[in-house]
Scaffold this motif. Structure first.
Motif, PDB file in Angstrom:
ATOM      1  N   PHE A 267      -1.499   9.619  -8.568  1.00 40.20           N
ATOM      2  CA  PHE A 267      -0.109   9.816  -8.990  1.00 40.20           C
ATOM      3  C   PHE A 267       0.816   8.907  -8.195  1.00 40.20           C
ATOM      4  O   PHE A 267       1.746   8.295  -8.756  1.00 40.20           O
ATOM      5  CB  PHE A 267       0.295  11.280  -8.786  1.00 40.20           C
ATOM      6  N   ASP A 268       0.577   8.786  -6.863  1.00 39.62           N
ATOM      7  CA  ASP A 268       1.428   7.928  -6.027  1.00 39.62           C
ATOM      8  C   ASP A 268       1.318   6.470  -6.456  1.00 39.62           C
ATOM      9  O   ASP A 268       2.331   5.760  -6.548  1.00 39.62           O
ATOM     10  CB  ASP A 268       1.017   8.070  -4.558  1.00 39.62           C
ATOM     11  N   ALA A 269       0.059   6.016  -6.745  1.00 39.16           N
ATOM     12  CA  ALA A 269      -0.124   4.614  -7.142  1.00 39.16           C
ATOM     13  C   ALA A 269       0.505   4.344  -8.504  1.00 39.16           C
ATOM     14  O   ALA A 269       1.051   3.259  -8.748  1.00 39.16           O
ATOM     15  CB  ALA A 269      -1.617   4.279  -7.172  1.00 39.16           C
ATOM     16  N   THR A 270       0.450   5.313  -9.389  1.00 36.26           N
ATOM     17  CA  THR A 270       1.020   5.119 -10.716  1.00 36.26           C
ATOM     18  C   THR A 270       2.536   5.012 -10.658  1.00 36.26           C
ATOM     19  O   THR A 270       3.137   4.170 -11.347  1.00 36.26           O
ATOM     20  CB  THR A 270       0.613   6.279 -11.643  1.00 36.26           C
ATOM     21  N   ASP A 271       3.155   5.850  -9.803  1.00 39.25           N
ATOM     22  CA  ASP A 271       4.613   5.875  -9.740  1.00 39.25           C
ATOM     23  C   ASP A 271       5.169   4.896  -8.712  1.00 39.25           C
ATOM     24  O   ASP A 271       6.376   4.677  -8.654  1.00 39.25           O
ATOM     25  CB  ASP A 271       5.089   7.293  -9.422  1.00 39.25           C
ATOM     26  N   GLY A 272       4.284   4.325  -7.866  1.00 41.97           N
ATOM     27  CA  GLY A 272       4.729   3.377  -6.853  1.00 41.97           C
ATOM     28  C   GLY A 272       5.361   4.043  -5.646  1.00 41.97           C
ATOM     29  O   GLY A 272       5.936   3.356  -4.797  1.00 41.97           O
ATOM     30  N   LYS A 273       5.257   5.343  -5.545  1.00 43.70           N
ATOM     31  CA  LYS A 273       5.790   6.077  -4.385  1.00 43.70           C
ATOM     32  C   LYS A 273       5.154   7.459  -4.369  1.00 43.70           C
ATOM     33  O   LYS A 273       4.462   7.850  -5.322  1.00 43.70           O
ATOM     34  CB  LYS A 273       7.315   6.203  -4.481  1.00 43.70           C
ATOM     35  N   GLY A 274       5.386   8.196  -3.297  1.00 37.40           N
ATOM     36  CA  GLY A 274       4.823   9.532  -3.200  1.00 37.40           C
ATOM     37  C   GLY A 274       5.420  10.465  -4.240  1.00 37.40           C
ATOM     38  O   GLY A 274       6.631  10.475  -4.453  1.00 37.40           O
ATOM     39  N   VAL A 275       4.577  11.249  -4.896  1.00 37.50           N
ATOM     40  CA  VAL A 275       5.011  12.182  -5.933  1.00 37.50           C
ATOM     41  C   VAL A 275       4.693  13.590  -5.449  1.00 37.50           C
ATOM     42  O   VAL A 275       3.526  13.924  -5.173  1.00 37.50           O
ATOM     43  CB  VAL A 275       4.310  11.898  -7.281  1.00 37.50           C
ATOM     44  N   PHE A 276       5.748  14.419  -5.344  1.00 35.03           N
ATOM     45  CA  PHE A 276       5.578  15.825  -4.987  1.00 35.03           C
ATOM     46  C   PHE A 276       5.931  16.685  -6.196  1.00 35.03           C
ATOM     47  O   PHE A 276       6.364  16.188  -7.240  1.00 35.03           O
ATOM     48  CB  PHE A 276       6.470  16.164  -3.780  1.00 35.03           C
ATOM     49  N   ALA A 277       5.766  17.986  -6.034  1.00 34.78           N
ATOM     50  CA  ALA A 277       5.990  18.889  -7.169  1.00 34.78           C
ATOM     51  C   ALA A 277       7.416  18.772  -7.690  1.00 34.78           C
ATOM     52  O   ALA A 277       7.651  18.792  -8.909  1.00 34.78           O
ATOM     53  CB  ALA A 277       5.679  20.327  -6.765  1.00 34.78           C
ATOM     54  N   GLU A 278       8.387  18.632  -6.786  1.00 31.87           N
ATOM     55  CA  GLU A 278       9.773  18.540  -7.227  1.00 31.87           C
ATOM     56  C   GLU A 278      10.083  17.182  -7.871  1.00 31.87           C
ATOM     57  O   GLU A 278      11.131  17.017  -8.508  1.00 31.87           O
ATOM     58  CB  GLU A 278      10.723  18.778  -6.046  1.00 31.87           C
ATOM     59  N   ASP A 279       9.165  16.206  -7.731  1.00 29.96           N
ATOM     60  CA  ASP A 279       9.376  14.888  -8.332  1.00 29.96           C
ATOM     61  C   ASP A 279       8.774  14.779  -9.737  1.00 29.96           C
ATOM     62  O   ASP A 279       8.908  13.721 -10.391  1.00 29.96           O
ATOM     63  CB  ASP A 279       8.747  13.793  -7.457  1.00 29.96           C
ATOM     64  N   LEU A 280       8.106  15.847 -10.205  1.00 30.61           N
ATOM     65  CA  LEU A 280       7.410  15.761 -11.494  1.00 30.61           C
ATOM     66  C   LEU A 280       8.342  15.497 -12.673  1.00 30.61           C
ATOM     67  O   LEU A 280       7.975  14.722 -13.580  1.00 30.61           O
ATOM     68  CB  LEU A 280       6.592  17.035 -11.739  1.00 30.61           C
TER      69      LEU A 280
END
Length: 312
Positions: A239-252
């Motif tokens: 998920f982080d590599a796809t979005d280019g940054k760290g993805v947390f639950a609140e970032d969904l």
């Protein structure tokens, strides 16, 4: 006078008995090919148009069977077409196919013999004769050579004409090139072989990294499987590599806006993040496995790979 009267009476009776027989056969018309210029091996088709007074029909038992008629003539085929009854006349078309094997030394006239058929109407029977036909056979060679060399000298075989293969070769190479290019594009799209390691397919790498054996229960289900937590971490890195940054639950919500294709798996992704929160921040890996069982985790990894490829 008495003898003359008896003769007249006899002729009258014969005329009266012959008239119906003549009336039963309207006629036989023979159609033949040209009557000259035939050589050994030629096939000759004679067509006879037969007209009978109804209700007389052609006796199929009287038709000749294909066979050798003599040493130089074969009857190859016999075809009969019933053209039906019209205005009281029953018509047939009879095709007789012959083949000649006569090899004359000089032009010679030969004769195909007549064919005797019969027409029947119950007990009544009348003869139908297909007439004979003659034709002229031609020799294949001269009796005496008029040119150089013996009369029986064989000519050399005709050399085979080479067929151009360059267009076929070019077409084959072009087709192979298109097939190879299509295979490479498919491998690139599906992430097969070396194409699976490209940066644009992080979920493909994650699906390969998560062992399929994770779906099978290992030991006590109340205890956490260390492979399970590693699988969670692998998916989060994807998920982080796809979005280019760290993805947390609140970032969904933002992730799904930027990557709309993954909305089809939104419910499963939220369960993944809930299980990860429970495993890593709630110190309850076993509870995380109950929240998202290993088998469903493996299935989610494969589904995200399919969404990434555009095949889901």
């Amino acid at each position: 006078m008495r003898r003359l009267a008896r003769l007249v009476a006899t002729l009258s009776v014969l005329a009266l008995t012959a008239a119906p027989a003549l009336a039963q056969l309207r006629g036989v018309e023979l159609y033949a090919p040209r009557s000259f210029g035939h050589v050994i091996g030629d096939t000759l088709t004679l067509t006879a148009e037969i007209a009978l007074d109804a209700p007389f029909v052609l006796d199929s038992a009287s038709l000749p069977t294909p066979r050798a008629l003599n040493y130089w003539l074969d009857l190859r085929d016999v075809r009969v077409k019933d053209r039906g009854v019209r205005e009281g006349v029953h018509r047939y078309t009879l095709d007789l196919v012959y083949q000649t094997f006569y090899a004359p030394l000089e032009p010679r006239r030969l004769t195909i013999p007549a064919v005797a058929l019969f027409a029947v109407d119950g007990e009544r029977r009348v003869a139908v004769d297909v007439p004979s036909w003659s034709f002229l056979m031609s020799p294949l060679r001269e009796i005496v050579a008029t040119g150089p060399g013996p009369a029986m000298a064989l000519r050399p075989d005709i050399a085979p004409r080479p067929l151009p293969t360059a267009p076929l070769t070019r077409g084959l190479l072009l087709a192979l090139g298109v097939a190879l290019l299509s295979l490479l594009l498919l491998a690139w799209q599906m992430g097969w072989g070396p194409f699976g390691h490209r940066r644009s397919r992080p979920f493909a790498r994650a699906a390969r990294a998560i062992p399929s054996g994770l779906a099978a229960p290992a030991g006590d289900p109340a205890l956490a499987d260390p492979r399970y937590t590693r699988a969670l971490q692998t998916l989060h890195r994807a998920f982080d590599a796809t979005d280019g940054k760290g993805v947390f639950a609140e970032d969904l919500p933002g992730f799904f806006e930027r990557h709309a294709a993954f909305r089809t798996a939104e419910a499963e992704v939220r369960r993944l993040f809930a299980a990860s929160r429970r495993a890593f921040f709630g110190a309850d890996p076993a509870g995380a496995q109950r929240e998202l069982p290993p088998a469903e985790l493996v299935a989610l990894a494969r589904r995200l790979r399919a969404v990434e490829r555009g095949t889901a």
